[in-house]
Design an enzyme around this catalytic site. Structure first.
Site, PDB file in Angstrom:
ATOM      1  N   GLN A  54       0.820  -1.226   0.000  1.00 10.33           N
ATOM      2  CA  GLN A  54       0.000   0.000   0.000  1.00 10.33           C
ATOM      3  C   GLN A  54       0.846   1.265   0.000  1.00 10.33           C
ATOM      4  O   GLN A  54       0.348   2.339  -0.324  1.00 10.33           O
ATOM      5  CB  GLN A  54      -0.925   0.006   1.223  1.00 10.33           C
ATOM      6  CG  GLN A  54      -2.003  -1.058   1.165  1.00 10.33           C
ATOM      7  CD  GLN A  54      -2.842  -1.070   2.424  1.00 10.33           C
ATOM      8  OE1 GLN A  54      -2.455  -1.676   3.409  1.00 10.33           O
ATOM      9  NE2 GLN A  54      -3.973  -0.385   2.403  1.00 10.33           N
ATOM     10  N   CYS A  94     -10.699  -0.475   3.789  1.00  9.80           N
ATOM     11  CA  CYS A  94      -9.294  -0.523   3.373  1.00  9.80           C
ATOM     12  C   CYS A  94      -8.808   0.900   3.151  1.00  9.80           C
ATOM     13  O   CYS A  94      -9.499   1.698   2.516  1.00  9.80           O
ATOM     14  CB  CYS A  94      -9.156  -1.329   2.076  1.00  9.80           C
ATOM     15  SG  CYS A  94      -7.457  -1.464   1.489  1.00  9.80           S
ATOM     16  N   LEU A  95      -7.627   1.192   3.638  1.00  6.58           N
ATOM     17  CA  LEU A  95      -7.073   2.536   3.467  1.00  6.58           C
ATOM     18  C   LEU A  95      -6.808   2.845   1.995  1.00  6.58           C
ATOM     19  O   LEU A  95      -6.718   4.012   1.624  1.00  6.58           O
ATOM     20  CB  LEU A  95      -5.781   2.679   4.280  1.00  6.58           C
ATOM     21  CG  LEU A  95      -5.972   2.543   5.813  1.00  6.58           C
ATOM     22  CD1 LEU A  95      -4.617   2.519   6.506  1.00  6.58           C
ATOM     23  CD2 LEU A  95      -6.848   3.668   6.356  1.00  6.58           C
ATOM     24  N   HIS A 140      -3.173  -8.098   0.063  1.00 10.92           N
ATOM     25  CA  HIS A 140      -2.452  -6.957  -0.538  1.00 10.92           C
ATOM     26  C   HIS A 140      -1.104  -7.408  -1.118  1.00 10.92           C
ATOM     27  O   HIS A 140      -0.705  -6.949  -2.195  1.00 10.92           O
ATOM     28  CB  HIS A 140      -2.178  -5.873   0.510  1.00 10.92           C
ATOM     29  CG  HIS A 140      -3.317  -4.934   0.767  1.00 10.92           C
ATOM     30  ND1 HIS A 140      -3.870  -4.143  -0.211  1.00 10.92           N
ATOM     31  CD2 HIS A 140      -4.001  -4.639   1.902  1.00 10.92           C
ATOM     32  CE1 HIS A 140      -4.835  -3.392   0.313  1.00 10.92           C
ATOM     33  NE2 HIS A 140      -4.951  -3.679   1.598  1.00 10.92           N
TER      34      HIS A 140
HETATM   35  O1  GNR Z   1      -7.999  -0.199   8.918  1.00  7.77           O
HETATM   36  C1  GNR Z   1      -8.451  -1.217   8.380  1.00  7.77           C
HETATM   37  N1  GNR Z   1      -9.570  -1.773   8.881  1.00  7.77           N
HETATM   38  C2  GNR Z   1     -10.056  -3.004   8.484  1.00  7.77           C
HETATM   39  C3  GNR Z   1     -11.346  -3.351   8.850  1.00  7.77           C
HETATM   40  C4  GNR Z   1     -11.859  -4.571   8.506  1.00  7.77           C
HETATM   41  C5  GNR Z   1     -11.091  -5.462   7.795  1.00  7.77           C
HETATM   42  C6  GNR Z   1      -9.809  -5.141   7.403  1.00  7.77           C
HETATM   43  C7  GNR Z   1      -9.284  -3.918   7.757  1.00  7.77           C
HETATM   44  S1  GNR Z   1      -7.671  -3.518   7.307  1.00  7.77           S
HETATM   45  C8  GNR Z   1      -7.787  -1.785   7.185  1.00  7.77           C
HETATM   46  C9  GNR Z   1      -6.430  -1.162   6.914  1.00  7.77           C
HETATM   47  C10 GNR Z   1      -5.960  -1.602   5.554  1.00  7.77           C
HETATM   48  O2  GNR Z   1      -6.403  -1.207   4.513  1.00  7.77           O
HETATM   49  N2  GNR Z   1      -5.069  -2.541   5.533  1.00  7.77           N
HETATM   50  O3  GNR Z   1      -4.676  -3.043   4.365  1.00  7.77           O
HETATM   51 NI    NI Z   2      -6.263  -2.763   2.999  1.00  9.16          NI
END
Ligand code: GNR
Ligand code: NI
Length: 171
Positions: A54, A94-95, A140
């Site tokens: 990421q 996901c970020l 990822h």
């Molecule tokens: O912050 C995150 N929260 C989340 C909530 C539910 C399932 C997976 C995640 S991972 C995510 C951060 C992220 O994008 N990690 O790749």
């Molecule tokens: Ni993610």
């Protein structure tokens, strides 16, 4: 410490398959610094995990902290799932796909083998949110995103919604 830019869907770089970390590399100051930068980036976002992919580093490692108090940082280098059992449905985010949430079915329990930030081999049996997060981050590393579990139509809707969010943020 530094905040790192996070790649966002549909950036093709998120589709890169990451390569194993060379174990001798783990002790290098630049690698340890990158781990600290990834924790800072994850906590600031805020998120519960961040895969190297990421932040455009295509090596097999991630940082995770699923604790409420944000005081339990965990590093997983070259993770491998040895065993999985059961199913759980969790509403994931996901970020790299900001503002989008969708139910994903994954294994409920996993046994994972990895190297920690000291380069020591570890094996953990985990369930619940930590199991979800490890599986999400390992995806990822293989160039896979949680929106890939949605139908192509829903994924296209996600792409359009993100494009619109970005247009509005720029206006
Ligand atoms: O912050 C995150 N929260 C989340 C909530 C539910 C399932 C997976 C995640 S991972 C995510 C951060 C992220 O994008 N990690 O790749
Ligand atoms: Ni993610």
């Amino acid at each position: 410490m530094a905040l790192l830019p996070i790649l966002e869907f549909p950036d093709p770089r998120l589709r890169t398959k990451a390569v194993a970390v060379e174990p001798t590399h783990i002790h290098e100051p630049a690698f340890q610094q990158r781990l600290d930068d990834m924790f800072q980036t994850m906590y600031e976002a805020p998120g519960i995990g961040l895969a190297a992919s990421q932040v455009d580093v295509h090596q097999r490692f991630m940082v995770i902290d699923v604790s409420e108090e944000k005081n339990r940082p965990q590093v997983f280098i070259n993770p491998e799932i040895l065993d999985k059992a059961g199913e759980q449905v969790y509403q994931e985010g996901c970020l790299s796909v900001p503002g989008i949430f969708a139910d994903v079915t994954r294994a409920d329990e996993i046994t994972v083998r990895f190297l920690d930030r000291q380069g020591q081999a570890q094996e953990l049996h985990v369930d619940g949110l930590l199991a979800v997060c490890i599986q999400h981050e390992m995806d990822h590393l293989d160039g896979k995103l949680f929106v890939d579990y949605l139908s192509p139509l829903k994924r296209e809707m996600v792409r359009k919604k993100l494009a619109k969010q970005r247009r509005q943020a720029a206006a």
